[in-house]
Scaffold this motif. Structure first.
Motif, mmCIF file in Angstrom:
data_model
loop_
_atom_site.group_PDB
_atom_site.id
_atom_site.type_symbol
_atom_site.label_atom_id
_atom_site.label_comp_id
_atom_site.label_asym_id
_atom_site.label_seq_id
_atom_site.Cartn_x
_atom_site.Cartn_y
_atom_site.Cartn_z
ATOM 1 N N UNK A 37 39.268 -33.984 -28.267
ATOM 2 C CA UNK A 37 38.988 -33.002 -29.559
ATOM 3 C C UNK A 37 39.961 -33.550 -30.695
ATOM 4 N N UNK A 38 39.450 -33.242 -31.738
ATOM 5 C CA UNK A 38 40.197 -33.528 -32.838
ATOM 6 C C UNK A 38 41.514 -32.399 -32.825
ATOM 7 N N UNK A 39 42.698 -32.832 -33.726
ATOM 8 C CA UNK A 39 43.806 -31.689 -33.723
ATOM 9 C C UNK A 39 43.440 -30.563 -34.044
ATOM 10 N N UNK A 40 42.799 -30.168 -35.111
ATOM 11 C CA UNK A 40 42.412 -28.646 -35.527
ATOM 12 C C UNK A 40 41.828 -28.163 -34.509
ATOM 13 N N UNK A 41 40.840 -28.752 -33.666
ATOM 14 C CA UNK A 41 39.999 -27.906 -32.692
ATOM 15 C C UNK A 41 40.879 -27.646 -31.546
ATOM 16 N N UNK A 42 41.755 -28.761 -31.472
ATOM 17 C CA UNK A 42 42.620 -28.491 -30.125
ATOM 18 C C UNK A 42 43.626 -27.494 -30.246
ATOM 19 N N UNK A 43 44.132 -27.357 -31.498
ATOM 20 C CA UNK A 43 45.165 -26.274 -31.877
ATOM 21 C C UNK A 43 44.539 -25.189 -31.891
ATOM 22 N N UNK A 44 43.053 -24.835 -32.274
ATOM 23 C CA UNK A 44 42.407 -23.629 -32.236
ATOM 24 C C UNK A 44 42.290 -23.171 -30.799
ATOM 25 N N UNK A 45 41.923 -24.186 -29.790
ATOM 26 C CA UNK A 45 41.784 -23.699 -28.555
ATOM 27 C C UNK A 45 43.045 -23.461 -27.809
ATOM 28 N N UNK A 46 44.166 -24.280 -28.190
ATOM 29 C CA UNK A 46 45.337 -23.929 -27.576
ATOM 30 C C UNK A 46 45.999 -22.432 -27.922
ATOM 31 N N UNK A 79 50.468 -30.247 -26.546
ATOM 32 C CA UNK A 79 50.249 -30.637 -27.618
ATOM 33 C C UNK A 79 50.580 -32.183 -27.426
ATOM 34 N N UNK A 80 51.659 -32.570 -26.925
ATOM 35 C CA UNK A 80 52.038 -33.909 -26.614
ATOM 36 C C UNK A 80 51.036 -34.577 -25.993
ATOM 37 N N UNK A 81 50.451 -33.922 -25.075
ATOM 38 C CA UNK A 81 49.578 -34.599 -24.027
ATOM 39 C C UNK A 81 47.891 -34.428 -24.372
ATOM 40 N N UNK A 82 47.936 -34.067 -25.591
ATOM 41 C CA UNK A 82 46.339 -33.743 -25.974
ATOM 42 C C UNK A 82 45.441 -34.780 -25.786
ATOM 43 N N UNK A 83 45.928 -35.905 -26.039
ATOM 44 C CA UNK A 83 45.044 -37.100 -25.536
ATOM 45 C C UNK A 83 44.283 -37.135 -24.494
ATOM 46 N N UNK A 84 45.063 -36.582 -23.393
ATOM 47 C CA UNK A 84 44.522 -36.625 -21.979
ATOM 48 C C UNK A 84 43.847 -35.352 -21.966
ATOM 49 N N UNK A 85 43.670 -34.520 -22.349
ATOM 50 C CA UNK A 85 42.696 -33.098 -22.455
ATOM 51 C C UNK A 85 41.244 -33.588 -22.237
ATOM 52 N N UNK A 86 40.401 -33.291 -21.509
ATOM 53 C CA UNK A 86 38.805 -33.515 -21.518
ATOM 54 C C UNK A 86 38.444 -32.325 -22.110
ATOM 55 N N UNK A 87 37.542 -32.425 -23.242
ATOM 56 C CA UNK A 87 37.070 -31.351 -23.850
ATOM 57 C C UNK A 87 35.990 -30.646 -23.144
ATOM 58 N N UNK B 48 55.551 -35.339 -30.705
ATOM 59 C CA UNK B 48 55.101 -36.823 -31.278
ATOM 60 C C UNK B 48 54.003 -37.006 -29.980
ATOM 61 N N UNK B 49 52.662 -36.909 -30.742
ATOM 62 C CA UNK B 49 51.538 -37.195 -29.825
ATOM 63 C C UNK B 49 51.547 -38.707 -29.026
ATOM 64 N N UNK B 50 51.045 -38.556 -27.776
ATOM 65 C CA UNK B 50 50.560 -39.779 -27.237
ATOM 66 C C UNK B 50 49.029 -40.155 -27.572
ATOM 67 N N UNK B 51 49.107 -40.629 -28.925
ATOM 68 C CA UNK B 51 47.912 -40.662 -29.427
ATOM 69 C C UNK B 51 46.814 -41.736 -28.885
#
Lengths: 232, 52
Positions: A37-46, A79-87, B48-51
């Protein structure tokens, strides 16, 4: 070789498997195909999960201010782990896992103390002798806090949060059978507490009796006032 | 043998289930403290994102 224990967690979090088998490699290709997810969508869902996180946190710790701090920690970690979330998975379930881990960590550091306050219970328990009438929510809250942590989270996830047994088992990192058993025992314990087989139930019944006696005495007072007035 | 579908045990469990949902919804529907709006607007800076 990818462990099944890791796979189990992978329902909610992206697992990066090694490439020792063709099956694993195929799975890896599938995971690569998932667009984060892009950050804005992730934030919205969060943001949309916050009310649920608060309710779950409150059911775990029993204190609203502590629950809000717990939710805040959870949001930062998510938020810090958002890259690991599967949409393609549930944001609510994913964040509940994080929240539960935060809670367990804090429990280990003894941040939380006994959630059940007998004094508050005595002051707030109300009478309700009608078995068909709605339960007083304060009684339900207190009965919940009397349950063990495992049973409490199980009944909240399945009974109130709307999760399936399978999803709840994933969140609590236990077998589905264990989750079913916990929910069943929690239901039985709540029924016993709220309907008279425990201190809360007994108090509810006693309060009902006290209230009935007060009503009778009040009526007698009114009647006697009438008699006194007539005599005068 | 019971013939009614209004089994008291089932009714009691349903009543407890309804109350549990009310407790849950009571918290979920309560006004959210300002701290969360502030946190949401600050997230980009805070963590800080683990991006990718």
């Amino acid at each position: 070789m990818l462990l099944w224990g890791q796979l189990k967690r992978g329902e909610f979090m992206t697992i990066i498997p090694d490439q020792s088998t063709k099956a694993d490699a195929a799975e890896m290709r599938n995971e690569e195909a998932v667009v984060p997810l892009d950050d804005a969508t992730f934030k919205q869902r969060l943001a949309a999960t916050i009310p649920h996180l608060r309710a779950f946190a409150y059911s775990l710790c029993g204190k609203m201010d502590v629950a809000d701090d717990l939710v805040q920690d959870t949001m930062l970690k998510a938020w810090a782990a958002r890259a690991r979330f599967r949409p393609d998975t549930s944001m609510r379930a994913w964040t509940f896992v994080i929240l539960r881990n935060c809670y367990i960590s804090q429990m280990r550091r003894n941040k939380f103390t006994a959630p059940y306050d007998e004094g508050v219970a005595e002051r707030t328990l109300t009478a309700n002798s009608d078995q068909q009438a709605p339960l007083h929510l304060e009684d339900v809250r207190m009965a919940l806090m009397q349950l063990g942590a495992d049973q409490r989270e199980a009944i909240i996830l399945v009974g109130a949060g709307g999760f399936s047994y399978e999803e709840a088992a994933e969140i609590c990192d236990c077998a589905v059978g264990t989750m079913k058993s916990r929910v069943s025992r929690a239901r039985a314990a709540l029924a016993a507490m709220l309907d008279g087989d425990s201190p809360i139930g007994t108090r509810r019944q006693r309060n009902a009796a006290d209230e009935a006696m007060s009503d009778i005495l009040g009526t007698l007072d009114k009647l006697s006032e009438g008699v006194t007035a007539l005599a005068a | 043998m019971r013939t009614s579908c209004f089994d008291p045990v089932v009714m009691r469990q349903a009543r407890i289930g309804r109350s549990l949902r009310e407790v849950y919804d009571g918290v979920a529907d309560s006004p959210m403290p300002d701290q969360f709006d502030a946190l949401l607007s600050e997230l980009d800076k805070i963590a800080v994102p683990e991006r990718r």
